[in-house]
Scaffold this active site. Structure first.
Site, mmCIF file in Angstrom:
data_model
loop_
_atom_site.group_PDB
_atom_site.id
_atom_site.type_symbol
_atom_site.label_atom_id
_atom_site.label_comp_id
_atom_site.label_asym_id
_atom_site.label_seq_id
_atom_site.Cartn_x
_atom_site.Cartn_y
_atom_site.Cartn_z
ATOM 1 N N CYS A 22 0.876 -1.171 0.000
ATOM 2 C CA CYS A 22 0.000 0.000 0.000
ATOM 3 C C CYS A 22 0.914 1.223 0.000
ATOM 4 O O CYS A 22 2.102 1.100 -0.309
ATOM 5 C CB CYS A 22 -1.024 -0.030 1.146
ATOM 6 S SG CYS A 22 -0.386 0.136 2.808
ATOM 7 N N HIS A 61 13.330 -16.315 12.145
ATOM 8 C CA HIS A 61 13.098 -16.362 13.599
ATOM 9 C C HIS A 61 11.623 -16.355 13.972
ATOM 10 O O HIS A 61 11.230 -16.974 14.950
ATOM 11 C CB HIS A 61 13.752 -15.146 14.280
ATOM 12 C CG HIS A 61 15.245 -15.218 14.314
ATOM 13 N ND1 HIS A 61 16.007 -14.464 15.179
ATOM 14 C CD2 HIS A 61 16.130 -15.936 13.587
ATOM 15 C CE1 HIS A 61 17.292 -14.712 14.981
ATOM 16 N NE2 HIS A 61 17.388 -15.602 14.004
HETATM 17 C C1 RB5 Z 1 -3.996 5.257 0.519
HETATM 18 O O1 RB5 Z 1 -3.987 6.585 0.135
HETATM 19 C C2 RB5 Z 1 -3.058 5.013 1.690
HETATM 20 O O2 RB5 Z 1 -3.588 5.565 2.840
HETATM 21 C C3 RB5 Z 1 -2.805 3.531 1.841
HETATM 22 O O3 RB5 Z 1 -2.294 3.030 0.662
HETATM 23 C C4 RB5 Z 1 -1.818 3.119 2.918
HETATM 24 O O4 RB5 Z 1 -0.692 3.919 2.897
HETATM 25 C C5 RB5 Z 1 -2.309 2.910 4.249
HETATM 26 O O5 RB5 Z 1 -1.564 2.564 5.152
#
Ligand code: RB5
Length: 155
Positions: A67, A100
């Site tokens: 993400c 681990h």
């Molecule tokens: C999306 O904009 C962002 O908040 C997500 O990809 C991530 O970074 C969340 O932890």
């Protein structure tokens, strides 16, 4: 037999996840759990759930979540029983976490690491296995006992 690796990403990790899918295809069996198209309104928990369930059920042996920061995906994935997801932006943690701690999902932040470092982190994560040493097994069993207690207290 090839190791099966499940990958998932929201819009923040979309491009990096696709690059990793391409990179891993030659060596591993890749399970791309999306997103398949860029959608800036999609939500990381949906992909974290899909990857964590794939790993926890044994459909895949390892998972990779991407993400923007890697944080949200990591938090969400660890809500699934059997998922041991960690955000690792250094190669030592990426392999030591498996050796681990039996980490089974690597989380990456596409807004934090570049493609080359991400590739090295994934290589470090996938090239090793849980050592199974007595002290690590003991600690893992304690972690699993915490998970079990949490589930029982909900009943
Ligand atoms: C999306 O904009 C962002 O908040 C997500 O990809 C991530 O970074 C969340 O932890």
């Amino acid at each position: 037999m090839k190791l099966r690796v499940a990958l998932g990403a929201d819009h923040g990790g979309f491009s990096l996840k696709n690059e990793l899918v391409t990179r891993l295809h030659e060596t591993f069996e890749v399970l791309d759990l999306g997103s398949r198209t860029f959608d800036r309104d999609d939500d990381y928990p949906d992909f974290a759930l899909a990857v964590a369930q794939a790993v926890a059920s044994g459909q895949a042996q390892r998972g990779i979540l991407v993400c923007g920061s890697g944080v949200g995906a990591c938090i969400a994935a660890n809500k699934v029983r059997g998922a041991r997801a960690c955000l690792c932006h250094d190669t030592y943690s990426a392999h030591q976490g498996v050796e681990h701690d039996d980490m089974n999902i690597l989380c990456l932040g596409a807004r934090v690491v570049g493609t080359e470092l991400a590739g090295e982190l994934v290589d470090a994560f996938l090239k090793v296995n849980f050592s199974g040493e007595t002290r690590h097994r003991r600690r893992l069993e304690k972690v699993l006992a915490i998970e079990q207690q949490a589930l029982q207290s909900e009943r």
